[in-house]
Design a protein around this motif. Structure first.
Motif, PDB file in Angstrom:
ATOM      1  N   ASP A  15      -7.137  34.600  20.495  1.00  0.00           N
ATOM      2  CA  ASP A  15      -5.695  34.373  20.458  1.00  0.00           C
ATOM      3  C   ASP A  15      -4.913  35.659  20.234  1.00  0.00           C
ATOM      4  O   ASP A  15      -3.748  35.756  20.632  1.00  0.00           O
ATOM      5  CB  ASP A  15      -5.339  33.355  19.368  1.00  0.00           C
ATOM      6  CG  ASP A  15      -5.673  31.933  19.803  1.00  0.00           C
ATOM      7  OD1 ASP A  15      -6.093  31.767  20.967  1.00  0.00           O
ATOM      8  OD2 ASP A  15      -5.500  31.003  18.987  1.00  0.00           O
ATOM      9  N   GLU A  18      -4.112  36.918  23.607  1.00  0.00           N
ATOM     10  CA  GLU A  18      -3.120  36.079  24.269  1.00  0.00           C
ATOM     11  C   GLU A  18      -1.735  36.298  23.681  1.00  0.00           C
ATOM     12  O   GLU A  18      -0.736  36.346  24.411  1.00  0.00           O
ATOM     13  CB  GLU A  18      -3.534  34.605  24.145  1.00  0.00           C
ATOM     14  CG  GLU A  18      -2.582  33.622  24.818  1.00  0.00           C
ATOM     15  CD  GLU A  18      -2.500  33.792  26.325  1.00  0.00           C
ATOM     16  OE1 GLU A  18      -1.559  33.254  26.931  1.00  0.00           O
ATOM     17  OE2 GLU A  18      -3.373  34.491  26.896  1.00  0.00           O
ATOM     18  N   TYR A  69       0.766  26.393  14.675  1.00  0.00           N
ATOM     19  CA  TYR A  69      -0.388  27.142  15.171  1.00  0.00           C
ATOM     20  C   TYR A  69      -1.668  26.689  14.474  1.00  0.00           C
ATOM     21  O   TYR A  69      -2.730  26.568  15.111  1.00  0.00           O
ATOM     22  CB  TYR A  69      -0.194  28.642  14.975  1.00  0.00           C
ATOM     23  CG  TYR A  69      -1.400  29.437  15.412  1.00  0.00           C
ATOM     24  CD1 TYR A  69      -1.623  29.718  16.757  1.00  0.00           C
ATOM     25  CD2 TYR A  69      -2.360  29.844  14.479  1.00  0.00           C
ATOM     26  CE1 TYR A  69      -2.759  30.401  17.167  1.00  0.00           C
ATOM     27  CE2 TYR A  69      -3.503  30.536  14.883  1.00  0.00           C
ATOM     28  CZ  TYR A  69      -3.694  30.811  16.222  1.00  0.00           C
ATOM     29  OH  TYR A  69      -4.818  31.482  16.628  1.00  0.00           O
ATOM     30  N   MET A  74      -2.678  27.980  20.227  1.00  0.00           N
ATOM     31  CA  MET A  74      -1.689  28.545  21.132  1.00  0.00           C
ATOM     32  C   MET A  74      -0.890  27.467  21.859  1.00  0.00           C
ATOM     33  O   MET A  74       0.291  27.651  22.160  1.00  0.00           O
ATOM     34  CB  MET A  74      -2.389  29.443  22.165  1.00  0.00           C
ATOM     35  CG  MET A  74      -2.995  30.709  21.584  1.00  0.00           C
ATOM     36  SD  MET A  74      -1.750  31.797  20.837  1.00  0.00           S
ATOM     37  CE  MET A  74      -0.736  32.174  22.266  1.00  0.00           C
TER      38      MET A  74
END
Length: 352
Positions: A15, A18, A69, A74
């Motif tokens: 993550d 990302e 979260y 995500m």
């Protein structure tokens, strides 16, 4: 303690990359960027109060996105007012939705790609791709008409039989008239075609009257016998039959024509009865497409009439005659390929 700092947020595997991608991308919605910054700063151990100042949101908002979260990862950051990336949907589902009429609340008769995209919650480009894949075109429509002629089978078989196996030592002529051809004159001279520029003409025009084109197509050679006349009554049609009789000098003729009332007038029937060398074959009701002269009418319309400029009816008639003379110099046979059975499968409505 209520005011104790929150512990650093533990990111799920992958993550961090990302989040960095979302923060760097110029196409990421502003709301998603704020949420990504909140989670990134929280993962670095910054206190909620400091994050609220840096990002410019309230402390409860910071808590909300930390908790979102923690629960959803995500995906939770994209599941707010703005969905971010459109959800995936199979093309077959898109086509299924397209084939259903739009809900009444939209007040439209058919889907557009943007309207259906909003309805399904996907991008309109996805809709367009699905339509291309399945050959669906909601913006287009056409017309159709089934023949209700009780003699449909017999007439189709008769006419198609003439086309595929014409009688020995006989001529098959397809006859009809193209009425109400307008002599249209443009309000300014046309601009001719140039390299890199198509021919152009004004959108408005002057009307100078109409004419009627009678034509008889010899399917074996493509030869056209024709006449232009001001009207299309039975008197004009009878005069045209006399012209055909003179042109073919008493040869055995099989005439294919439609069911227009002019063709069945008593005077016309009586004249044909006096000429046993002429045999009439009528196309089915609503089946004039079976008459091959209609194909030739389409040719003259595209090549000489539709884009023509005519200063008078006489000018129109002269240019029609000129086209016919040119056509007969380069004529070719008209070959029919479909059998009667193949046509009848499509010409009759299906019943379940």
């Amino acid at each position: 303690m209520a005011n104790s700092p929150a512990p650093a947020l533990d990111l799920r595997e992958g993550d961090a990359v990302e989040l960095d991608r979302l923060l760097r991308s110029t196409s990421t919605p502003a709301g998603v960027v704020r949420r990504a910054r909140i989670v990134t700063l929280a993962a670095e151990g910054m206190a909620n109060s400091h994050i609220s100042v840096v990002v410019g949101v309230s402390v409860p908002t910071v808590r909300k996105w930390r908790e979102r979260y923690l629960h959803d990862g995500m995906v939770g950051l994209l599941d707010d007012d703005r969905p971010g990336r459109p959800r995936h949907i199979d093309h077959s589902d898109i086509v299924s939705a397209t084939l259903m009429p739009p809900p009444k609340k939209y007040g439209v008769t058919h889907w557009s790609s943007r309207l259906l995209a909003g309805h399904l919650g996907v991008g309109n480009a996805t809709i367009a791709r699905a339509w291309r894949e399945y050959g669906v075109q909601p913006w287009r429509s056409g017309t159709f008409r089934f023949s209700t002629d009780p003699e449909l089978v017999a007439k189709v078989t008769d006419v198609v039989g003439l086309y595929l196996e014409p009688p020995t030592n006989a001529i098959v002529l397809c006859i009809d008239e193209k009425s109400q051809i307008q002599a249209l004159d443009r309000t300014a001279p046309m601009l001719p075609m140039q390299p890199g520029q198509i021919e152009r003409r004004t959108h408005d025009y002057k009307r100078h009257g109409t004419t009627t084109l009678f034509a008889a197509l010899d399917i074996a050679t493509g030869q056209v016998t024709a006449a232009v006349k001001p009207r299309h009554r039975h008197q004009e049609f009878l005069a045209f039959l006399r012209q055909i009789d003179r042109a073919y000098g008493g040869q055995e003729l099989h005439l294919v024509m439609d069911n227009y009332a002019t063709h069945k007038k008593a005077e016309v029937r009586d004249w044909l009865a006096e000429h046993p060398n002429m045999h009439v074959h009528f196309t089915p009701t609503s089946g004039s497409w079976l008459n091959l002269v209609e194909v030739w009418f389409g040719i003259i319309d595209r090549q000489a009439i539709r884009r023509g400029v005519f200063t008078s009816v006489n000018d129109l008639n002269a240019k029609i005659r000129a086209f016919i003379n040119g056509w007969n110099g380069r004529k070719h046979p008209f070959v029919w390929t479909k059998t009667a059975d193949e046509i009848l499968k499509k010409a009759q409505p299906k019943t379940n």
